[in-house]
Design a protein around this motif. Structure first.
Motif, short mmCIF file in Angstrom:
data_model
loop_
_atom_site.label_atom_id
_atom_site.label_comp_id
_atom_site.label_asym_id
_atom_site.label_seq_id
_atom_site.Cartn_x
_atom_site.Cartn_y
_atom_site.Cartn_z
N PHE A 59 0.63 -1.38 0.02
CA PHE A 59 0.04 -0.08 -0.06
C PHE A 59 0.80 1.11 0.07
CE2 PHE A 59 -1.90 3.49 2.23
CZ PHE A 59 -3.44 3.64 1.83
N SER A 60 0.65 2.29 -0.85
CA SER A 60 1.15 3.39 -0.77
C SER A 60 0.29 4.59 -0.86
CB SER A 60 2.18 3.64 -2.01
OG SER A 60 3.43 2.62 -1.88
N PHE A 61 0.48 5.72 -0.04
CA PHE A 61 -0.32 6.85 -0.14
C PHE A 61 0.33 8.13 -0.70
CE2 PHE A 61 -1.56 10.95 2.01
CZ PHE A 61 -2.92 11.01 1.92
N PHE A 62 -0.44 8.74 -1.72
CA PHE A 62 0.20 9.95 -2.67
C PHE A 62 -0.78 11.13 -2.10
CE2 PHE A 62 1.74 6.09 -4.54
CZ PHE A 62 3.02 6.27 -4.45
N GLY A 63 -0.34 12.16 -1.25
CA GLY A 63 -1.38 13.01 -0.85
C GLY A 63 -0.70 14.35 -1.55
N ASN A 64 -1.72 15.26 -1.66
CA ASN A 64 -1.55 16.53 -2.43
C ASN A 64 -1.48 16.69 -3.76
OD1 ASN A 64 -1.19 19.58 -1.92
ND2 ASN A 64 1.00 19.35 -2.39
N VAL A 65 -2.35 15.50 -4.28
CA VAL A 65 -2.32 15.27 -5.72
C VAL A 65 -3.77 15.50 -6.17
CG1 VAL A 65 -1.83 13.89 -7.67
CG2 VAL A 65 -0.42 13.98 -5.83
N ASP A 66 -4.34 16.21 -6.73
CA ASP A 66 -5.68 16.37 -7.20
C ASP A 66 -5.71 15.84 -8.64
OD1 ASP A 66 -8.25 17.24 -7.61
OD2 ASP A 66 -8.03 19.53 -7.35
N ILE A 67 -6.49 14.63 -8.59
CA ILE A 67 -6.90 14.14 -9.99
C ILE A 67 -7.81 14.98 -10.63
CG2 ILE A 67 -7.75 11.95 -10.78
CD1 ILE A 67 -4.98 11.71 -9.27
N GLY A 68 -7.51 15.12 -11.69
CA GLY A 68 -8.49 15.77 -12.61
C GLY A 68 -7.83 17.15 -12.81
N GLN A 69 -7.07 17.79 -11.97
CA GLN A 69 -6.25 18.87 -12.03
C GLN A 69 -4.70 18.67 -12.19
OE1 GLN A 69 -7.72 21.85 -12.19
NE2 GLN A 69 -9.58 20.96 -12.09
N ASP A 70 -4.17 17.89 -11.33
CA ASP A 70 -2.58 17.76 -11.31
C ASP A 70 -2.47 16.62 -12.22
OD1 ASP A 70 -2.48 19.80 -9.37
OD2 ASP A 70 -2.49 18.30 -7.75
N VAL A 71 -3.08 15.63 -12.25
CA VAL A 71 -3.09 14.44 -12.91
C VAL A 71 -4.58 14.25 -13.82
CG1 VAL A 71 -2.57 12.09 -13.13
CG2 VAL A 71 -1.25 13.52 -11.62
N SER A 72 -4.47 13.70 -15.05
CA SER A 72 -5.64 13.43 -15.57
C SER A 72 -6.06 11.88 -15.44
CB SER A 72 -5.75 13.60 -17.22
OG SER A 72 -4.91 12.74 -17.75
N LEU A 73 -7.49 11.64 -15.58
CA LEU A 73 -7.94 10.07 -15.45
C LEU A 73 -7.56 9.42 -16.51
CD1 LEU A 73 -9.57 8.14 -14.09
CD2 LEU A 73 -11.65 8.89 -15.43
N PRO A 74 -7.50 9.84 -17.62
CA PRO A 74 -6.58 8.89 -18.78
C PRO A 74 -5.13 8.55 -18.45
CG PRO A 74 -7.68 10.86 -19.76
CD PRO A 74 -7.81 10.99 -18.35
N GLU A 75 -4.19 9.52 -17.69
CA GLU A 75 -2.90 9.39 -17.35
C GLU A 75 -3.24 8.26 -16.39
OE1 GLU A 75 -0.15 13.23 -17.78
OE2 GLU A 75 -1.82 13.37 -16.23
N LEU A 76 -3.86 7.93 -15.42
CA LEU A 76 -3.97 6.95 -14.30
C LEU A 76 -4.41 5.72 -15.04
CD1 LEU A 76 -5.69 8.53 -11.48
CD2 LEU A 76 -3.44 8.19 -11.70
N LEU A 77 -5.15 5.68 -15.89
CA LEU A 77 -5.64 4.50 -16.70
C LEU A 77 -4.58 3.80 -17.48
CD1 LEU A 77 -9.27 5.60 -17.62
CD2 LEU A 77 -8.74 3.80 -16.01
N SER A 78 -3.63 4.66 -17.81
CA SER A 78 -2.59 4.33 -18.66
C SER A 78 -1.39 3.72 -17.80
CB SER A 78 -1.92 5.09 -19.49
OG SER A 78 -1.34 6.11 -19.05
N ALA A 79 -1.46 4.02 -16.52
CA ALA A 79 -0.36 3.62 -15.43
C ALA A 79 -0.91 2.53 -14.65
CB ALA A 79 0.13 4.87 -14.68
#
Length: 494
Positions: free
Chosen positions: A101-121
């Protein structure tokens, strides 16, 4: 077998019973390590994480949160005087100790990172970011001074960094709360409860000082429908109506003939509603001696619809204009409501709107209908690698136990697809996405950083005789995290 297991979990969760998915024995089918991303660190997010980690020996779960610290609604939504509910974070913290398990705070999905970027990773992405937008009523005067939404008001006293600059003025005598759900009762309780009963909680010191100076003596709860349609629980109602310093007043027409008939019903499905209204009827007859200066008043004004907010001067709220409504039909559980021509003015010095929350659209790739993400058992429609859980999936309703049930169903859906997803594409999870975030100049907080902030808050709270004193600035959170890293580096050098 996996399909049958999913059906078992779904059926059992639908009757509000908690079952451990581990007993059904999921197992990995391949050697490829699946990477799952969970967006949101509230009850739904941690519930899904627990299910995945317990039932898949290889899955890596990465959780992203838009502010530097975890726990979402538990930290910023649950009232300070409900510390027993906030103890749920102990179980979540245990989940976070997993090496997978890993936690990544201070990251706003939709602003800092896009959903398509997450889906590719990631092999699978689970949306658990809650209902982040506040519902507002479209009436004149909603922008007057001292008019707040429940998200603002609750966030203010709970230490949400977004609402610490709120100018809450409690110098007046009366407050109007629009809505009769649990959140409305939380707000009423904060205004009516003796502040000495809040001193040891995690309410912010600034909010406590404002409440200590409050002149509010009367709180009006305004609801559009009848008593059987109240969205609160009996427990929440009793926690404010049962206060020694509070007299509760309910108009007699609330207990109409149809309501009295409904109270005699034997329908088990309506038991919670009957118990709530029976309690309301009981406390309305137990008016205490109100000669003491400390006695406050709670008025329940049902069958009213707000149509305008008005001020006298300086754009400060002074009055709520209400239209009286009528309840029609012999079935108090399913009546019809119609507006009358009768207008009522409710003088007040502060208004809190508690009419619910709406879902935020973080990506055009998510299918929304009526504010809900379209899904079946947590699997988003037309997507094999996208899932959802909690309020963003079904709307802002339910309590912590409902989120727990929901996370079991969504977790099972992820598990039933995960090994196939892992074999379909190569993903490296955080190894792919974190470098992109850092290249954009963002500071990410880890679970270790959270523990540093957590320790800081607890120690500061102990000095004040409180369970914790929250850090109410994201910048200060990041500073504390950085200082913790610096101190650790200096210690290791020595």
């Amino acid at each position: 077998m996996l399909t049958n297991v999913l059906k078992q979990i779904t059926t059992k969760c639908s009757v509000s019973k908690l079952y451990c998915v581990a007993s059904f024995g999921f197992s990995t089918l391949g050697n490829t390590q699946p990477h799952v991303c969970i967006v949101g660190s509230g009850p739904a997010g941690f519930g899904v994480a627990q299910t995945l980690l317990k039932n898949h020996e290889q899955v890596q779960v990465d959780m992203f949160e838009k502010i530097p610290v975890p726990f979402g609604l538990i930290r910023y939504g649950v009232s300070p005087d409900h510390q027993d509910v906030k103890n749920a974070i102990n179980g979540y913290s245990q989940t976070a100790t997993s090496e997978r398990f890993s936690f990544f705070g201070n990251v706003d999905i939709g602003q800092d990172v896009s959903l398509p970027e997450l889906l590719s990773a990631y092999h699978a992405v689970v949306l658990c970011y809650g209902a982040q937008e506040e519902a507002t009523f479209n009436i004149s005067g909603k922008n007057l001074k001292n008019v707040f939404s429940s998200k603002q008001f609750v966030g203010w006293y709970n230490g949400n960094p977004e609402f610490q600059n709120l100018d809450v003025n409690l110098s007046g005598k009366s407050a109007a709360i629009i809505g009769v759900g649990n959140v409305a009762l939380d707000c009423a309780r904060m205004l009516l409860k003796p502040t000495e009963q809040l001193q040891e909680t995690d309410i912010t010191s600034s909010a406590l000082k404002t409440l200590q100076k409050s002149n509010i003596k009367s709180v009006y709860l305004v609801g559009r429908r009848g008593p059987m349609q109240m969205a609160c629980t009996r427990k929440e109602l009793s926690e404010v109506a049962g206060l020694e310093c509070v007299n509760t007043f309910v108009e007699e027409n609330c207990f109409s003939k149809s309501v009295e008939t409904a109270l005699k019903s034997k329908d088990l499905a309506r038991r919670k509603q009957r118990r709530l209204v029976a309690y309301l009827q009981k406390v309305s007859k137990q008016v205490k001696d109100d000669t003491s200066e400390d006695t406050k008043k709670l008025y329940l004004k049902l069958l009213r619809s707000p149509v305008a907010l008005e001020s006298k001067n300086d754009d400060l709220i002074a009055n709520v204009k209400l239209i009286k409504r009528e309840m029609q039909g012999e079935d108090a559980f399913n009546p019809t409501f119609t507006d009358t021509n009768v207008v009522e003015n409710l003088p007040c010095d502060i208004v809190v709107s508690c009419i619910g929350y709406q879902n935020a659209v973080i990506s055009d790739d998510i299918p929304f209908v009526d504010g809900k993400i379209m899904n079946k058992n947590g699997k988003v429609d037309d997507r094999k690698d996208l899932f959802t859980c909690g309020w963003c999936s079904h709307g802002a309703k339910g309590v912590l136990a409902d989120s727990s049930n929901d996370s079991l169903v969504t977790g099972a859906s992820v598990l039933s697809n995960l090994d196939q997803l892992a074999s379909d594409k190569n993903c490296n999870g955080s190894n792919d996405i974190v470098p992109k975030i850092l290249q954009r100049g963002l500071q990410i907080t880890s679970w270790k950083d959270w523990k540093t902030i957590d320790s800081f808050e607890i120690k500061r709270g102990q000095k004040l005789g409180k369970v914790r004193e929250k850090v109410v600035s994201c910048d200060e959170m990041l500073q504390i995290a950085n200082e913790g890293k610096s101190n650790e580096a200096n210690t290791s050098e020595k």
